[in-house]
Scaffold this motif. Structure first.
Motif, PDB file in Angstrom:
ATOM      1  N   SER A 166      -8.609  -3.010   0.497  1.00  0.00           N
ATOM      2  CA  SER A 166      -9.385  -2.648   1.489  1.00  0.00           C
ATOM      3  C   SER A 166     -10.400  -3.603   2.028  1.00  0.00           C
ATOM      4  O   SER A 166     -11.309  -3.276   2.913  1.00  0.00           O
ATOM      5  N   LEU A 202      -6.321  -0.584  -4.564  1.00  0.00           N
ATOM      6  CA  LEU A 202      -6.673  -0.289  -3.062  1.00  0.00           C
ATOM      7  C   LEU A 202      -7.842  -0.737  -2.529  1.00  0.00           C
ATOM      8  O   LEU A 202      -8.125  -1.252  -1.583  1.00  0.00           O
ATOM      9  N   LYS A 203      -8.896  -0.615  -3.625  1.00  0.00           N
ATOM     10  CA  LYS A 203     -10.213  -1.077  -3.340  1.00  0.00           C
ATOM     11  C   LYS A 203     -10.392  -2.973  -2.763  1.00  0.00           C
ATOM     12  O   LYS A 203     -10.941  -3.084  -2.084  1.00  0.00           O
ATOM     13  N   LEU A 228     -13.400   3.770  -2.611  1.00  0.00           N
ATOM     14  CA  LEU A 228     -12.491   3.332  -1.485  1.00  0.00           C
ATOM     15  C   LEU A 228     -12.740   3.805  -0.270  1.00  0.00           C
ATOM     16  O   LEU A 228     -12.653   2.724   0.838  1.00  0.00           O
ATOM     17  N   LYS A 273      -8.128  -2.722   6.796  1.00  0.00           N
ATOM     18  CA  LYS A 273      -9.031  -1.428   6.877  1.00  0.00           C
ATOM     19  C   LYS A 273      -8.196  -0.446   7.760  1.00  0.00           C
ATOM     20  O   LYS A 273      -7.627   0.646   7.319  1.00  0.00           O
ATOM     21  N   ASP A 280     -14.316   6.363  -7.813  1.00  0.00           N
ATOM     22  CA  ASP A 280     -13.225   5.102  -7.229  1.00  0.00           C
ATOM     23  C   ASP A 280     -12.681   5.724  -5.677  1.00  0.00           C
ATOM     24  O   ASP A 280     -12.789   4.942  -5.060  1.00  0.00           O
ATOM     25  N   LEU A 297      -6.349   3.345  -7.341  1.00  0.00           N
ATOM     26  CA  LEU A 297      -7.544   3.256  -6.598  1.00  0.00           C
ATOM     27  C   LEU A 297      -8.271   1.849  -6.494  1.00  0.00           C
ATOM     28  O   LEU A 297      -8.737   1.601  -5.688  1.00  0.00           O
ATOM     29  N   SER A 298      -8.267   1.409  -7.787  1.00  0.00           N
ATOM     30  CA  SER A 298      -8.930   0.216  -8.025  1.00  0.00           C
ATOM     31  C   SER A 298      -8.159  -1.108  -7.152  1.00  0.00           C
ATOM     32  O   SER A 298      -9.013  -1.997  -6.669  1.00  0.00           O
ATOM     33  N   HIS A 322       0.881  -1.252   0.068  1.00  0.00           N
ATOM     34  CA  HIS A 322      -0.035   0.049  -0.098  1.00  0.00           C
ATOM     35  C   HIS A 322       0.771   1.420  -0.006  1.00  0.00           C
ATOM     36  O   HIS A 322       0.249   2.349  -0.367  1.00  0.00           O
TER      37      HIS A 322
END
Length: 674
Positions: free
Chosen positions: A378, A374-375, A417, A384, A413, A371-372, A345
């Motif tokens: 997460s 990281l989604k 997230l 988290k 996005d 961002l995708s 991350h």
């Protein structure tokens, strides 16, 4: 007719094709006689015609006179005369250059399989390759015909033959690209084709003495065309070292401007297109289940991709790494390992960081890919808080994406997230409720939650509004799931001894009161879930959260204030309980007028809440979207809990019309399933 006479004849350029055809028919007759007599002079004649065929104006007459067909016939049989056949190939190649009429004659002659077969002939292949190229380039019928004649297999056999390594040419590579694009190729299926072509591409690019952009592009284009088909993807991944070869070729195309010293604008455009195709192909390959089994997280391929992810000079490599590694993070176990063991991350969060200078703009494709990824990371609960503590919810990170008004996809996005990070994660809920910039002025305490709600207010796209509302719902759920209510807003204790229970409750109540004072627009954002009509499951999400809030006195008072702010939600709630529109309402989203005389109940008519069968046992239930059949039942139960709790805890704080409607629901039990 002597060779000298033939050369003189070819120098006399005809005025038109008909005259030229008549002239060459004389030569055709001579050629026929020499062939029938088995005369060695046929080779001398062929040499003279080969020279004359270089003149463009003779090409169509050569076809119409029958000479093209004559020399095509010489390709028959196994015992070819190398010298005579070489001249015949020169005539065929010259005659077909840019002349579709003659190319069609070659197809109709049925000699294309023999031409393809010459790639296995060590002496004649140097002539056969450019001849095949002249026949096929810009003429799709010929490309289809050589595909059916198994040209791909011949090319692959050529490239894996160690004796022929130095005899390949750019024409051969371009032929590979032309044939690969034919619809029949996936069915002919030469499984080793992508691996061999990519291996050859990397080899061509790694030779500093003979780097050739056209060769690299031709080989890459052919390989990627094959890899656009599922059957080739499977066989490619099953080939040892296939991913390593692919990644090496990908890196070359990214560094191609330096490797091949490209300055031409057309070449740059060609490379940009090739880069995009490589990226899409990597996305396809890494989405295959085989890819996961071939890339253990502690293996060299993942190390390779991690280096790409940190390669800030090459955003294309970073984007590709996000795609590939993101596909590896499709299970909780792999996502947890990537975050908690490999700290993946950190380079991703660096991508979200603002550019070093005001003139720099973020690469939107890279930002979307990061961002995708990281989604995916997460989703596991244990990730988290790790992501939140790394600063992803801070002022310079996700809130920056929410402010990108001209890029709604990036905004979506970023909000999506944030929503995932807030699911059942008290530390992250506290983070979005803390001021972005510390200040003592309550009116100036802008929090990340403010930015989310501001985005909800001004967004034109329903998906963004939906995600912001769901994020707020997650916050409320955490605040009222923590015990005591609101304790999620308190900083984590640094001491081993917890505070006394009464003191914690008092601090929590004070914190949640301050939370609502600082965020007065929260009702508009949260209740959007109930006022929208496209997604019933999201309405169900709202009833669950509101019912949860109403189980506490402070929460019930907050919900009562919400009903004053958005009174139209009352009818929507009643409909959820009854399963039908409330009598007398025209539209579920219409504004409800307060103090309507016919809706008022007589004083003292509040029903006995415990008398409603089963109500005492009801608890707020979260809807399982996969169980659509149970949604209405759960909505009714959550609605009943909400109504009953509001009437029990804060009846004096409710809008008058809401009191009347809620009492009627509990008193009359509209709907048999209530």
């Amino acid at each position: 007719m002597t060779p000298d006479q033939i050369q003189v004849l070819f120098k006399d350029i005809p005025e038109n094709e008909e005259l030229g055809t008549q002239t060459l028919q004389q030569i055709f007759d001579v050629a026929q006689e020499l062939k029938e007599a088995g005369s060695p002079d046929l080779q001398i004649l062929a040499a003279s015609i080969a020279i004359g065929s270089r003149e463009v104006l003779w090409r169509i007459p050569l076809g119409k006179s029958g000479l093209l067909d004559f020399f095509l016939e010489l390709l028959k049989g196994d015992n070819l005369d190398p010298d005579l056949t070489a001249f015949a190939l020169r005539i065929i190649g010259n005659t077909c250059a840019d002349k579709d009429e003659n190319r069609q004659r070659v197809i109709d002659s049925g000699r294309l399989p023999e031409l393809v077969g010459l790639l296995y002939h060590h002496t004649l292949l140097q002539f056969a390759i450019p001849v095949l190229y002249n026949i096929c380039v810009d003429y799709e019928p010929a490309q289809i015909a050589v595909s059916k004649a198994n040209l791909t297999k011949a090319i692959i056999d050529f490239l894996i033959n160690p004796e022929l390594q130095d005899r390949a040419s750019a024409y051969l590579y371009k032929l590979a690209g032309l044939v690969a694009a034919q619809d029949i190729e996936p069915n002919l299926f030469v499984p080793q084709a992508p691996h061999v072509l990519l291996s050859r591409a990397t080899l061509e690019a790694s030779n500093p003495e003979s780097t050739d952009l056209d060769s690299f592009v031709g080989l890459s284009t052919a390989a990627l065309t094959y890899l656009s088909h599922q059957n080739f993807q499977e066989s490619f991944l099953e080939t040892p070292d296939s991913i390593k070869v692919f990644l090496a070729a990908f890196q070359i195309v990214i560094e191609a401007p330096r490797i091949f010293e490209t300055e031409d604008a057309e070449e740059r455009a060609q490379l940009n297109q090739l880069q995009a195709t490589y990226t899409q192909t990597l996305a396809d390959l890494s989405g295959n289940p085989l890819f996961v089994s071939l890339c253990p997280l502690d293996g060299p391929l993942v190390d390779y991709l991690l280096r790409w992810l940190s390669s800030s000079q090459h955003v294309q490599l970073q984007t590709a790494a996000c795609l590939a590694l993101g596909n590896l993070a499709r299970s909780d176990a792999s996502s947890i390992a990537l975050v908690q063991n490999l700290s993946i991350h950190k380079p991703l969060i660096a991508i979200l960081s603002p550019p070093d200078s005001d003139s720099s703009t973020p690469d939107l494709q890279l930002l979307h890919s990061a961002l995708s990824f990281l989604k995916n990371l997460s989703i596991p609960p244990s990730n988290k808080s790790v992501l939140g503590s790394a600063g992803i919810l801070g002022a310079a990170m996700l809130p920056q994406t929410w402010a990108m008004d001209t890029q709604p996809q990036i905004q979506f996005d970023g909000v999506s997230l944030a929503r995932l990070l807030l699911v059942n994660c008290a530390p992250n809920v506290r983070r979005v409720c803390l001021p972005l910039t510390p200040t003592t002025d309550t009116q100036e305490q802008r929090t990340p939650l403010h930015e989310l709600m501001e985005l909800h207010r001004k967004a034109d796209q329903d998906p963004i509004k939906m995600e912001t509302a769901r994020a707020v719902a997650n916050i409320c759920r955490v605040l009222y799931s923590s015990m005591p209510v609101g304790s999620a807003l308190l900083p984590a204790s640094d001491t081993a001894t917890p505070l006394p229970e009464e003191e914690t409750a008092s601090l929590s109540l004070s914190a949640i009161d301050k939370f609502y004072a600082v965020h007065p627009a929260l009702a508009d954002t949260l209740l959007y879930l109930g006022l929208q009509t496209k997604f019933p499951v999201l309405r169900s999400e709202l009833w669950f959260v509101l019912a949860l809030m109403a189980r506490s006195s402070s929460g019930a008072s907050v919900v009562a204030r919400f009903l004053h702010q958005r009174p139209e939600i009352v009818n929507v709630l009643v409909e959820a309980v009854n399963g039908e529109k409330a009598p007398g309402t025209q539209d579920q989203d219409a504004i409800v007028q307060e103090n309507t005389p016919e809706e008022e109940e007589e004083p003292g008519s509040t029903p006995d809440l415990s008398a409603l069968s089963g109500l005492g046992q009801l608890e707020p239930q979260q809807v399982d979207s996969a169980q659509a059949a149970t949604m209405a039942k759960v909505d009714r139960e959550n609605g009943l809990v909400l109504i009953a709790e509001l009437l029990k805890r804060c009846p004096d704080e409710l809008p008058t019309l809401a009191i009347n409607k809620f009492r009627r629901v509990l008193k009359t039990g509209w709907g048999a399933n209530c």
